[in-house]
Design an enzyme around this catalytic site. Structure first.
Site, PDB file in Angstrom:
ATOM      1  N   LYS A  54       0.866  -1.341  -0.026  1.00 45.18           N
ATOM      2  CA  LYS A  54      -0.072   0.124  -0.022  1.00 45.18           C
ATOM      3  C   LYS A  54       0.873   1.261   0.060  1.00 45.18           C
ATOM      4  O   LYS A  54       0.803   2.055  -0.764  1.00 45.18           O
ATOM      5  CB  LYS A  54      -0.969   0.081   1.261  1.00 45.18           C
ATOM      6  CG  LYS A  54      -2.046  -1.076   1.203  1.00 45.18           C
ATOM      7  CD  LYS A  54      -2.929  -1.271   2.334  1.00 45.18           C
ATOM      8  CE  LYS A  54      -3.980  -2.335   2.281  1.00 45.18           C
ATOM      9  NZ  LYS A  54      -4.538  -2.597   3.438  1.00 45.18           N
ATOM     10  N   GLN A  98      -4.317  -1.113   9.516  1.00 43.05           N
ATOM     11  CA  GLN A  98      -4.347  -2.517   8.922  1.00 43.05           C
ATOM     12  C   GLN A  98      -4.977  -3.561  10.176  1.00 43.05           C
ATOM     13  O   GLN A  98      -4.587  -3.435  11.244  1.00 43.05           O
ATOM     14  CB  GLN A  98      -2.838  -2.883   8.631  1.00 43.05           C
ATOM     15  CG  GLN A  98      -2.829  -3.999   7.947  1.00 43.05           C
ATOM     16  CD  GLN A  98      -3.400  -4.263   6.420  1.00 43.05           C
ATOM     17  OE1 GLN A  98      -3.476  -3.153   5.945  1.00 43.05           O
ATOM     18  NE2 GLN A  98      -3.851  -5.207   6.193  1.00 43.05           N
ATOM     19  N   ASP A 121     -10.800   3.737   4.491  1.00 41.05           N
ATOM     20  CA  ASP A 121     -11.168   2.164   4.308  1.00 41.05           C
ATOM     21  C   ASP A 121     -12.755   2.328   4.286  1.00 41.05           C
ATOM     22  O   ASP A 121     -13.184   1.096   3.970  1.00 41.05           O
ATOM     23  CB  ASP A 121     -10.721   1.390   5.405  1.00 41.05           C
ATOM     24  CG  ASP A 121      -9.567   0.545   5.163  1.00 41.05           C
ATOM     25  OD1 ASP A 121      -9.427   0.132   3.969  1.00 41.05           O
ATOM     26  OD2 ASP A 121      -8.461   0.302   5.863  1.00 41.05           O
TER      27      ASP A 121
HETATM   28  N1  GUN Z   1      -7.039  -6.121   6.300  1.00 35.19           N
HETATM   29  C1  GUN Z   1      -7.369  -6.795   5.258  1.00 35.19           C
HETATM   30  N2  GUN Z   1      -7.902  -6.106   4.223  1.00 35.19           N
HETATM   31  C2  GUN Z   1      -7.796  -4.901   4.675  1.00 35.19           C
HETATM   32  C3  GUN Z   1      -8.390  -4.015   4.307  1.00 35.19           C
HETATM   33  O1  GUN Z   1      -8.993  -3.550   2.944  1.00 35.19           O
HETATM   34  N3  GUN Z   1      -7.974  -2.658   5.099  1.00 35.19           N
HETATM   35  C4  GUN Z   1      -7.496  -2.727   6.113  1.00 35.19           C
HETATM   36  N4  GUN Z   1      -7.301  -1.647   6.920  1.00 35.19           N
HETATM   37  N5  GUN Z   1      -7.053  -3.762   6.739  1.00 35.19           N
HETATM   38  C5  GUN Z   1      -7.180  -5.031   6.002  1.00 35.19           C
END
Ligand code: GUN
Length: 301
Positions: A54, A98, A121
């Site tokens: 990311k 995350q 998110d």
């Molecule tokens: N863990 C797995 N997928 C995601 C996501 O799309 N966003 C976040 N913040 N954590 C994750």
């Protein structure tokens, strides 16, 4: 005829180029760069890879990424204090925490403390509520990426029966809201569902987000269905597998996403898109400002 593959990798690359161009144009006019804060608590190896990807994707398109790595031992209060600091920071447009968090941290409490205007998110109850009541603002990245993939193959949603396997907060539930908004009739299957094969067979549009490699057999799939595989698991031999048995599904479906190269790259593209949308609607977008400390609260949201 074998299913046509839906290429998330190439669509994501095109979207990233567009995003990079939008940022470059504005930065060329003196606008500050967009900023994304990425928080990782603990040392989970898969999460470390996701977060790294990311951050790299951000840098590639011109988004400044601010990484915060916290130890597994960090307290709810320490995490809360960091969120508060980032909520007030005018250089930070989006905050990504995350998931999952190590125990005993309470992810819901932390997510709810993120400023909904910086909730890149789309996991804050405010943003999920907006999606539920058909007025989406910031939308969860994976379901938004899937809708973008489906739009790219000109999917007709109305009257279609969409079956979602997996009811997580991150994918399954917001996916159901997205497809409901688009006009589908929805079934959501989960760990208590009896006779999963029966429901899968009813799907004109099938979304699988469980994380169990090969769970969905090709002979469960309706002839001509569109199949989106969100699952990604690493097998002992190091290879990656989706939730859907790819070879047998390919003989039944009309459209199918590969793993890897399907949904995964779209999630990242939507993270970048959400960050840019927040940046474009922020009070500090117009010029490189002298910060007064009030910009965060002045955001339009
Ligand atoms: N863990 C797995 N997928 C995601 C996501 O799309 N966003 C976040 N913040 N954590 C994750």
């Amino acid at each position: 005829m074998p299913a046509q593959l839906i290429n998330g990798k190439s669509l994501s690359a095109t979207l990233r180029q567009q995003i990079a161009a939008e940022i470059a144009t504005q930065v060329g006019k003196g606008v500050r760069r967009p900023g994304l804060a990425v928080i990782l608590v603990g040392q989970d190896p898969a999460s470390q890879i996701y977060v790294r990807n990311k951050s790299l994707a951000c840098e590639e398109v011109g988004i400044q990424s601010f990484y915060y790595g916290l130890p597994e031992s960090c307290s709810q209060e320490e995490l809360g204090a960091l969120i508060e600091q980032l909520n007030a920071d005018p250089a930070v447009d989006g905050i990504l925490l995350q998931l999952p968090l190590p125990k005993p941290l309470d992810a819901s409490r932390v997510l709810e403390s993120i400023d909904p205007c910086k909730d890149v998110d789309g996991f804050h109850p405010y943003n999920l509520g907006r999606l539920a009541e058909r007025r989406p603002l910031l939308r969860p990245c994976t379901p938004r990426g899937i809708m973008t993939l489906l739009d790219s193959i000109q999917t007709e949603y109305r009257k279609k029966h969409a079956v979602i396997v997996g009811a997580s907060n991150i994918v399954g539930r917001p996916m159901a809201l997205e497809l409901l908004l688009a006009g589908c009739t929805i079934s959501v299957c989960h760990r208590f569902t009896q006779n999963l094969a029966y429901f899968v067979k009813q799907a004109e549009l099938l979304i699988c987000a469980v994380g169990k490699p090969g769970l969905i057999q090709g002979d469960w799939i309706q002839e001509g269905a569109t199949v989106i595989d969100v699952g990604i698991s690493r097998l002992p031999d190091g290879s990656l597998r989706g939730d859907v048995d790819f070879e047998s599904a390919r003989m039944k479906a009309a459209w199918l996403t590969p793993v890897p190269g399907g949904v995964g790259p779209m999630t990242i593209a939507m993270l970048l898109r959400n960050t840019v949308e927040i940046w474009q609607s922020s009070a500090t977008f117009i010029s490189t400002p002298q910060f007064t400390g009030t910009e965060g609260s002045a955001r339009r949201c």
